[in-house]
Motif scaffolding. Structure first.
Motif, mmCIF file in Angstrom:
data_model
loop_
_atom_site.group_PDB
_atom_site.id
_atom_site.type_symbol
_atom_site.label_atom_id
_atom_site.label_comp_id
_atom_site.label_asym_id
_atom_site.label_seq_id
_atom_site.Cartn_x
_atom_site.Cartn_y
_atom_site.Cartn_z
ATOM 1 N N TYR A 401 0.833 -1.201 0.000
ATOM 2 C CA TYR A 401 0.000 0.000 0.000
ATOM 3 C C TYR A 401 0.870 1.255 0.000
ATOM 4 C CZ TYR A 401 -3.729 3.201 1.443
ATOM 5 O OH TYR A 401 -4.630 4.243 1.507
ATOM 6 N N SER A 405 -0.215 2.656 -3.553
ATOM 7 C CA SER A 405 -1.599 3.128 -3.436
ATOM 8 C C SER A 405 -1.834 4.480 -4.103
ATOM 9 C CB SER A 405 -2.010 3.194 -1.963
ATOM 10 O OG SER A 405 -1.203 4.127 -1.258
ATOM 11 N N GLU A 406 -0.935 5.428 -3.923
ATOM 12 C CA GLU A 406 -1.186 6.767 -4.452
ATOM 13 C C GLU A 406 -1.317 6.748 -5.970
ATOM 14 O OE1 GLU A 406 1.823 9.343 -2.959
ATOM 15 O OE2 GLU A 406 1.038 9.333 -0.903
ATOM 16 N N TRP A 408 -2.005 4.136 -7.921
ATOM 17 C CA TRP A 408 -3.120 3.302 -8.373
ATOM 18 C C TRP A 408 -4.463 3.989 -8.132
ATOM 19 C CZ3 TRP A 408 -2.667 -2.691 -7.866
ATOM 20 C CH2 TRP A 408 -1.471 -3.110 -8.464
ATOM 21 N N LEU A 409 -4.629 4.590 -6.965
ATOM 22 C CA LEU A 409 -5.921 5.191 -6.634
ATOM 23 C C LEU A 409 -6.186 6.456 -7.437
ATOM 24 C CD1 LEU A 409 -5.939 4.741 -2.754
ATOM 25 C CD2 LEU A 409 -7.101 3.347 -4.469
ATOM 26 N N ARG A 419 -9.363 2.425 -1.340
ATOM 27 C CA ARG A 419 -8.485 1.836 -0.322
ATOM 28 C C ARG A 419 -9.032 0.486 0.143
ATOM 29 N NH1 ARG A 419 -9.337 7.190 0.378
ATOM 30 N NH2 ARG A 419 -7.535 8.584 0.540
ATOM 31 N N LEU A 422 -8.835 -2.082 -2.636
ATOM 32 C CA LEU A 422 -7.457 -2.527 -2.861
ATOM 33 C C LEU A 422 -7.089 -3.635 -1.872
ATOM 34 C CD1 LEU A 422 -5.003 -1.992 -4.635
ATOM 35 C CD2 LEU A 422 -4.279 -0.228 -3.022
#
Length: 525
Positions: A401, A405-406, A408-409, A419, A422
């Protein structure tokens, strides 16, 4: 030469395609599923029958047509006007609708009650109205017309249909028009109005939506009806369903008619390959459920396609987040999603059944699941000797993450719930084939709850967005109550920090707490 009779299927089966007919399919009595329609017909009323797709609307209409035509008081016809959606303009669409009525009248009615030949009727702007007037004036009995798939028409074509029906309704006692009429579709008429005109705009005194006397909803199958349906198979073949198999099937489907039939059909025809000597167990139901989700038949795909619509996205996001929604248009969005069958018919706002509750997050997170690097998601890292190391898995997710994460999101359509999805994708990738993830979500919960079952172990996870310092203490209390309800002693609170100004060193943490003999593990990220 004698006319060849159409082939008849001797053996009944669980139907998953189109309306049900008693000679061919296992089915509950459709006329008992909807009350009050015959009284509306006696009163000469116009009404709406609506329900999610493949819930039994058309099956009911066919049964009603057969019953009333047998009684002989009315000429009753069901006609699907879905082909009228191809019309390039209202005149063309209404002419196609009339052609559908003509064709169906020749299929289901005696010749003396056939509707006029469309080619012999001029079709001006009010062509459908004139067509129905001519039929009504020349027919020996009062006409009851059931128009199916009305919501397949869009915009001006749909407005033209409703305006002409209203105009004919108003003048029917002098100019002739169907005695009673039912509009059958996915949505209530109120939702058609939402779709066609913003709430701030009036449709004026000529609104076509004021001709309906009542909107009738075809509800889900009751537990008793599910038992009746399954027992028909047992009586016909001698193959029993174990009581727990029936209970689990009812719980997973919540009475959604297509799901009930689809699970039973998959068990009988695919898992057991027609071997009626085997008893149907709860394990068969779980296998069929997983196969159904992976197969994503047309019924499920049509629901999933609706997730792209803004109204639906708003509700689904609130359900997964457990958050308070945007109330400006929320009532309309809720009603729309209920009519689609995506959410339960009664509060709290939640997915309609456990199968939808599983498949919708899995579909939304499928891109994530497929893209997670194998270095992170290789089950061999977390599963040893048939046991799942949940702590190792969650620590690996923290690392993943932080790294991904940044980026992908940022590109994700459902970013508000990205979140949680994921994490679900990460878990699904690891436990696929050997375990099961159960989800509990509802608007206003302030969280998403997951139960991961692997082997004989059960892991309880609570997912919560951290918007303030109060969210952690609130989440711990919620997790403790959840553990009490499940009679479990250990649970994980996954806190997703939404303040991007905080450093990863502040976000990433692992903390063990003990409360009243329970172990609460806070996993921050």
């Amino acid at each position: 030469m004698a006319q060849q009779q159409p082939h008849r299927i001797a053996k009944r089966y669980f139907n998953t395609t189109g309306p049900c007919f008693p000679d061919h399919h296992y089915m509950v009595d459709p006329l008992k599923r909807l009350k009050g329609v015959e009284q509306l017909i006696e009163q000469g009323q116009y009404f709406v029958i609506h329900a999610p797709r493949q819930s039994g609307k058309t099956t009911y209409a066919f049964a009603l047509m057969e019953k009333l035509n047998r009684e002989g008081v009315y000429t009753v016809l069901i006609s699907s006007i879905q082909p009228a959606a191809q019309g390039q303009n209202p005149i063309e669409a209404m002419k196609i609708a009339a052609m559908c009525i003509e064709q169906d009248s020749r299929l289901y009615l005696p010749e003396a009650e056939w509707s006029p030949t469309v080619s012999e009727v001029s079709f001006p702007e009010n062509g459908l109205q004139r067509y129905l007037q001519q039929w009504s004036l020349n027919n020996p009995k009062p006409i009851v017309l059931l128009l199916d798939e009305v919501d397949s028409l869009q915009d001006d074509n749909f407005l033209a249909l409703l305006y002409q029906l209203r105009s004919g309704f108003v003048g029917r006692y002098k100019q002739g028009f169907p005695h009673a009429m039912g509009l059958i579709g996915l949505r209530d008429v109120r939702d058609y109005k939402i779709r066609l005109r913003p709430d701030s705009q009036s449709m004026g005194t000529g609104s076509p939506f004021n001709i309906k006397a009542e909107s009738l909803f075809v509800d889900r199958l009751t537990e008793e009806e599910i038992v009746t349906l399954l027992q028909q198979h047992s009586e016909a073949t001698g193959q029993p369903f174990e009581p727990q198999a029936i209970a689990t099937l009812a719980e997973l489907t919540q009475g959604q008619a297509w799901l009930v039939n689809a699970l039973a059909h998959h068990i009988v025809q695919r898992l057991l390959e027609g071997d009626v000597g085997q008893i149907i167990t709860e394990a068969h139901v779980w296998q069929a459920k997983e196969a159904l989700i992976l197969r994503r038949d047309t019924h499920l795909d049509s629901l999933i396609d609706k997730l792209k619509e803004p109204q639906v996205r708003e509700v689904i996001t609130a359900v997964i987040n457990g958050s308070a929604p945007n109330f400006d248009h929320y009532d309309d969005a809720i009603l729309y999603c209920r009519n689609l069958g995506l959410i339960a018919p009664h509060p709290p706002v939640r997915f309609a059944n456990p199968i939808y509750q599983e498949i919708i997050p899995r579909v939304l997170s499928f891109g994530f699941q497929e893209s997670i690097p194998q270095d992170y998601a290789d089950p061999h890292w977390y599963i040893q000797q048939g046991r799942l190391d949940m702590e190792a898995l969650l620590k690996a997710f923290q690392e993943f993450y932080r790294e991904h994460s940044e980026a992908w999101l940022e590109k994700y359509d459902f970013r508000e719930v990205g979140r949680q999805l994921l994490l679900m994708a990460f878990l699904q990738r690891v436990v696929n084939g050997g375990g099961r993830i159960e989800r509990e979500m509802a608007v206003g919960n302030g969280r998403s709850d997951l139960i991961v079952e692997y082997g004989d172990e059960r892991f309880v996870l609570e997912l919560k967005l951290k918007r303030s310092e109060w969210d952690e203490s609130k989440g711990l209390k919620q997790l403790a109550r959840y553990l009490d309800r499940l009679n479990e002693s250990t649970g994980y609170l996954l806190l997703f920090e939404i303040d991007s100004a905080k450093s990863w060193e502040e976000r990433i943490r692992w903390q063990r707490l003990t409360e009243a003999g329970r172990q609460l593990i806070v996993v921050g990220m």
